[in-house]
Design a protein around this motif. Sequence first.
Motif, PDB file in Angstrom:
ATOM      1  N   ALA A   1       0.836  -1.218   0.000  1.00 59.49           N
ATOM      2  CA  ALA A   1       0.000   0.000   0.000  1.00 59.49           C
ATOM      3  C   ALA A   1       0.861   1.254   0.000  1.00 59.49           C
ATOM      4  O   ALA A   1       0.580   2.222  -0.714  1.00 59.49           O
ATOM      5  CB  ALA A   1      -0.937  -0.006   1.202  1.00 59.49           C
ATOM      6  N   ASP A   2       1.935   1.251   0.820  1.00 52.65           N
ATOM      7  CA  ASP A   2       2.815   2.406   0.888  1.00 52.65           C
ATOM      8  C   ASP A   2       3.541   2.605  -0.439  1.00 52.65           C
ATOM      9  O   ASP A   2       3.668   3.734  -0.934  1.00 52.65           O
ATOM     10  CB  ASP A   2       3.832   2.220   2.012  1.00 52.65           C
ATOM     11  CG  ASP A   2       4.765   3.417   2.148  1.00 52.65           C
ATOM     12  OD1 ASP A   2       4.254   4.511   2.464  1.00 52.65           O
ATOM     13  OD2 ASP A   2       5.976   3.266   1.921  1.00 52.65           O
TER      14      ASP A   2
ATOM     15  N   ASP B   1       2.526   1.570  -3.442  1.00 57.08           N
ATOM     16  CA  ASP B   1       1.553   1.987  -4.461  1.00 57.08           C
ATOM     17  C   ASP B   1       1.176   3.457  -4.323  1.00 57.08           C
ATOM     18  O   ASP B   1       0.875   4.122  -5.317  1.00 57.08           O
ATOM     19  CB  ASP B   1       0.298   1.118  -4.386  1.00 57.08           C
ATOM     20  CG  ASP B   1       0.557  -0.316  -4.865  1.00 57.08           C
ATOM     21  OD1 ASP B   1       1.580  -0.527  -5.535  1.00 57.08           O
ATOM     22  OD2 ASP B   1      -0.265  -1.201  -4.558  1.00 57.08           O
ATOM     23  N   GLN B   2       1.171   3.957  -3.096  1.00 57.29           N
ATOM     24  CA  GLN B   2       0.895   5.375  -2.890  1.00 57.29           C
ATOM     25  C   GLN B   2       1.959   6.230  -3.585  1.00 57.29           C
ATOM     26  O   GLN B   2       1.648   7.244  -4.236  1.00 57.29           O
ATOM     27  CB  GLN B   2       0.855   5.702  -1.400  1.00 57.29           C
ATOM     28  CG  GLN B   2       0.649   7.177  -1.072  1.00 57.29           C
ATOM     29  CD  GLN B   2      -0.686   7.708  -1.571  1.00 57.29           C
ATOM     30  OE1 GLN B   2      -1.683   6.984  -1.581  1.00 57.29           O
ATOM     31  NE2 GLN B   2      -0.709   8.970  -1.991  1.00 57.29           N
ATOM     32  N   SER B   3       3.221   5.806  -3.457  1.00 60.53           N
ATOM     33  CA  SER B   3       4.304   6.518  -4.145  1.00 60.53           C
ATOM     34  C   SER B   3       4.126   6.445  -5.662  1.00 60.53           C
ATOM     35  O   SER B   3       4.334   7.448  -6.368  1.00 60.53           O
ATOM     36  CB  SER B   3       5.662   5.916  -3.766  1.00 60.53           C
ATOM     37  OG  SER B   3       5.924   6.097  -2.397  1.00 60.53           O
TER      38      SER B   3
ATOM     39  N   GLU C   1       1.334   6.199  -7.343  1.00 62.07           N
ATOM     40  CA  GLU C   1       0.242   7.091  -7.763  1.00 62.07           C
ATOM     41  C   GLU C   1       0.711   8.544  -7.812  1.00 62.07           C
ATOM     42  O   GLU C   1       0.337   9.296  -8.715  1.00 62.07           O
ATOM     43  CB  GLU C   1      -0.949   6.944  -6.799  1.00 62.07           C
ATOM     44  CG  GLU C   1      -1.682   5.620  -6.910  1.00 62.07           C
ATOM     45  CD  GLU C   1      -2.170   5.329  -8.314  1.00 62.07           C
ATOM     46  OE1 GLU C   1      -2.764   6.253  -8.935  1.00 62.07           O
ATOM     47  OE2 GLU C   1      -1.954   4.206  -8.807  1.00 62.07           O
ATOM     48  N   GLU C   2       1.528   8.941  -6.831  1.00 63.65           N
ATOM     49  CA  GLU C   2       2.057  10.303  -6.841  1.00 63.65           C
ATOM     50  C   GLU C   2       2.991  10.517  -8.031  1.00 63.65           C
ATOM     51  O   GLU C   2       2.988  11.586  -8.659  1.00 63.65           O
ATOM     52  CB  GLU C   2       2.782  10.592  -5.529  1.00 63.65           C
ATOM     53  CG  GLU C   2       1.841  10.644  -4.328  1.00 63.65           C
ATOM     54  CD  GLU C   2       2.579  10.850  -3.019  1.00 63.65           C
ATOM     55  OE1 GLU C   2       3.784  11.196  -3.072  1.00 63.65           O
ATOM     56  OE2 GLU C   2       1.951  10.678  -1.949  1.00 63.65           O
TER      57      GLU C   2
END
Length: 603
Positions: free
Chosen positions: A190-191, A193-195, A197-198
């Motif tokens: 999750a962490d 994938d957050q990067s 997306e940014e």
Amino acid sequence: MNIFDYRKALADIPHRPGVYQYWDQEDTLIYIGKAKDLRNRVGSYFNQDNQMNGKTRVLVSKIRKITFTIVDTEIDAWLLENSLIKKHQPRYNIMLKDDKTYPWIIIKKEPFPRLYWTRKMVKDGSTYFGPYASVGMMHTILDLIKETYPLRTCNLPLSPVNIAEGKFKVCLEYQIGNCKGPCQAYQSSADYDQSIEEIKDILNGKIGNVIREVKQIIKNAVAELNFEYAHQYQRKLLVLEKYQSKSTVVNSSITNVDVVSIASDERYAFVNYLKIMNGSIIQTQTIEIKKRLDESDEELLTIAITEFRTKFNSTSKEIIVPFDLTIADENLKFTVPKLGEKKNLLDLSHKNVLFFKREKLNQYEKLNPDLRSERILTQMQKDLMLTQLPVHIECFDNSNFQGQYPVSAIVVFKDAKPSKKDYRHFNVKTVEGPNDFATMEEAVYRRYKRMLEEEGTLPQLIIIDGGKGQLSSAVSSLKKLGIDKKVTVIGIAKRLEELYYPGDSYPLHLDKKSETLKIIQQLRDEAHRFGITFHRKKRDQGTLKTELEAIKGIGKTSADNLLRQFKSVKRIKEASEEELAKILNKAQLKTLLDYFNIKKGSL
């Protein structure tokens, strides 16, 4: 042999970025080029004959037609040139090999996706960004992203099962802080994938966050006196601020579609076509259709689509169009985009068709000026909701100086052009003091009373320079003469360029770029210029007359005669005694000469 008139062709080419195409007498495409300024670049081929090499001279000698496509940026021009050369392989272009294509940034479709650049696109579900005409800019973006977001660079199969079984160990990249160790579950999916997306936002053009972070890095480095480090990031910041991540003309998310747009008027329609294959524009053309009947845009666009698809052997299942088409074809999908990449392509097509239309109509109007007048007058009739074509327009304006020397002026336009022989001035006779409304009422009344007495032709449109007050005064005069129903009168307020109709409290706002408003503004400005010129002349004469009458012994009649003969005090001073003696008696002449000598000595 057919001689090519390059000067005529250059006149139609804009100072815009884009791609130009040269065609020979067999209508074969022989060269494709890009340009930051199309007209300057194409013109250089014909203006530097002595500096050309042999091959370029041969190319220029074969040119019989020039076509072009405008784009938004120089980068888009590079990319469009690249795709068109690959598709058509013109004789005089360097052949582009597949390994020389522009690079892309890829986010690989896999657990904990890797980020890297590539020149080859593989349809495996990965996300591609670009292409990048500037390789240096692409590497700057990649470096900044990797410094901001620690991502893995290894090609290990990081499936949940493999990570859970502990098959991998962290490497040096983890030790030096370039990776957070997802291979040993030190970083969650999750962490990570957050990067990702940014990063996608950044690559989609949303680079504000990166720019802010880079500025903070520079600020911190300067505070720590680490100027070399700050300089390195300052150079990256300059690249970032010029960065354009997305291209309209090449986009991997759009595959095998046609794009069409249309622009039309009462006589002609123009249709632009873009053929997109594998995310790139490979064909572009604009055609002209002369209307026979009152065909709708939908009918004409349907005909043009069939023509283009046959000519370019298009098998695309999707066609991007500017409005819905009622074509019953199960094999075709018509898309009217509102946002996103497809809308950008439609906008590009629309820019090209509008430019083509404007240039063609300008050509026709140069050959036949009456066409321009007819078009403008027809548009004015439509915009202003007139019952007649405004072939004859008159505009009134007033001028005064603190209520003194009031004058009115009228200018006349016929067939949308100034008719200066019909311009008139009015010396205000019945108004005392600064009363703009009464001045307007007098001028309008005198103008059309005389026109009726002489059985002249009334204008179709009267324009009053001023707001509701001046307009009401003008209407009052028209009513007295009984012609208020025979002509249309409007007022134009200067502050917001608002148009007022009699009895309507709500103004009409025309588009600031409309030709109707430009003609009205031209009328207003011309009336102001003409009126103020007459006003200044009258004021100057009044001032001079007052100065002459102030000389003891020079009366009103003598002052009038002097000004009538010499026009100005300067010319009176320069006149000989013999010339002055024809107007003045001996005593007046001596008084005048003494006065001017005293004035001269006091300067």
